[in-house]
Design an enzyme around this catalytic site. Sequence first.
Site, PDB file in Angstrom:
ATOM      1  N   HIS A 139      39.724  51.937  46.974  1.00 48.94           N
ATOM      2  CA  HIS A 139      38.962  53.191  47.637  1.00 48.94           C
ATOM      3  C   HIS A 139      39.505  54.499  47.150  1.00 48.94           C
ATOM      4  O   HIS A 139      40.936  54.519  46.723  1.00 48.94           O
ATOM      5  CB  HIS A 139      38.896  52.902  49.054  1.00 48.94           C
ATOM      6  CG  HIS A 139      40.451  53.235  49.742  1.00 48.94           C
ATOM      7  ND1 HIS A 139      40.664  54.298  49.912  1.00 48.94           N
ATOM      8  CD2 HIS A 139      41.193  52.345  50.161  1.00 48.94           C
ATOM      9  CE1 HIS A 139      42.140  54.283  50.681  1.00 48.94           C
ATOM     10  NE2 HIS A 139      42.247  52.864  50.664  1.00 48.94           N
ATOM     11  N   HIS A 148      41.843  53.056  31.002  1.00 53.23           N
ATOM     12  CA  HIS A 148      41.790  51.660  30.859  1.00 53.23           C
ATOM     13  C   HIS A 148      42.419  50.997  31.985  1.00 53.23           C
ATOM     14  O   HIS A 148      43.870  51.250  32.048  1.00 53.23           O
ATOM     15  CB  HIS A 148      42.190  51.245  29.490  1.00 53.23           C
ATOM     16  CG  HIS A 148      41.817  49.851  29.263  1.00 53.23           C
ATOM     17  ND1 HIS A 148      42.097  49.042  28.022  1.00 53.23           N
ATOM     18  CD2 HIS A 148      41.456  48.643  30.145  1.00 53.23           C
ATOM     19  CE1 HIS A 148      41.914  47.689  28.102  1.00 53.23           C
ATOM     20  NE2 HIS A 148      41.544  47.572  29.528  1.00 53.23           N
TER      21      HIS A 148
END
Length: 214
Positions: A139, A148
């Site tokens: 979250h 990445h």
Amino acid sequence: MPESPRVLIIGGGGHAKVVIEALRAAGFPPPLGILDPRPPAPLVLGVPVLGGNELLERLRAEGASEAVVALGSNPLRQELGDRLAALGFRLPPVVHPAAQLSPSARVAEGAVVMARACIGPDAGIGRLAIVNTAAIVEHDNRLGQAAHAAPGSALAGGVVVGDRALVGVGSAVRPGIVIGADAVVGAGSAVVRDVPPGATVGGVPAALLGPGRG
């Protein structure tokens, strides 16, 4: 309803194989083809290699309208993504149906989310970013442009990953950490403090292996 356009794939290496299978699983039409100046083979999982990047302008003029940059290099992926956008290509996000996304998560254009990745509430995945196989982006995370999160990496809540930064395979990142632009977190690391832009860190806990900037 008009049929979706066929996607042009930029890059024909190993990462392209994962992208091709994600496109197929997500229900995209068969790819138009692959552009790669040094292709490993004339076909990649049955998709033909059409030539190198010098064909981009011609293919766009002939009606190609969507492309996916299937390259693992973060700076090169951003560079080619910018070139494609300047030519008028749309860069659709690709989300494998076996990924788990919160309804409030946001995935920007050109980003790729692989199978078994998990993206939590209010997380933001930047333009041309990769959330690789089984990565966890919890979250309120922010993955920057062309960043990445490698396979099996786990980013706890509120982590910020800068543009073009790499969080290596199997790494874990503590809540609230900021990883600067162009930084590299080595495989299997435990990141417990902020990482400067351009720095390379690794180990448990992660320590500085190469200098940052600024």
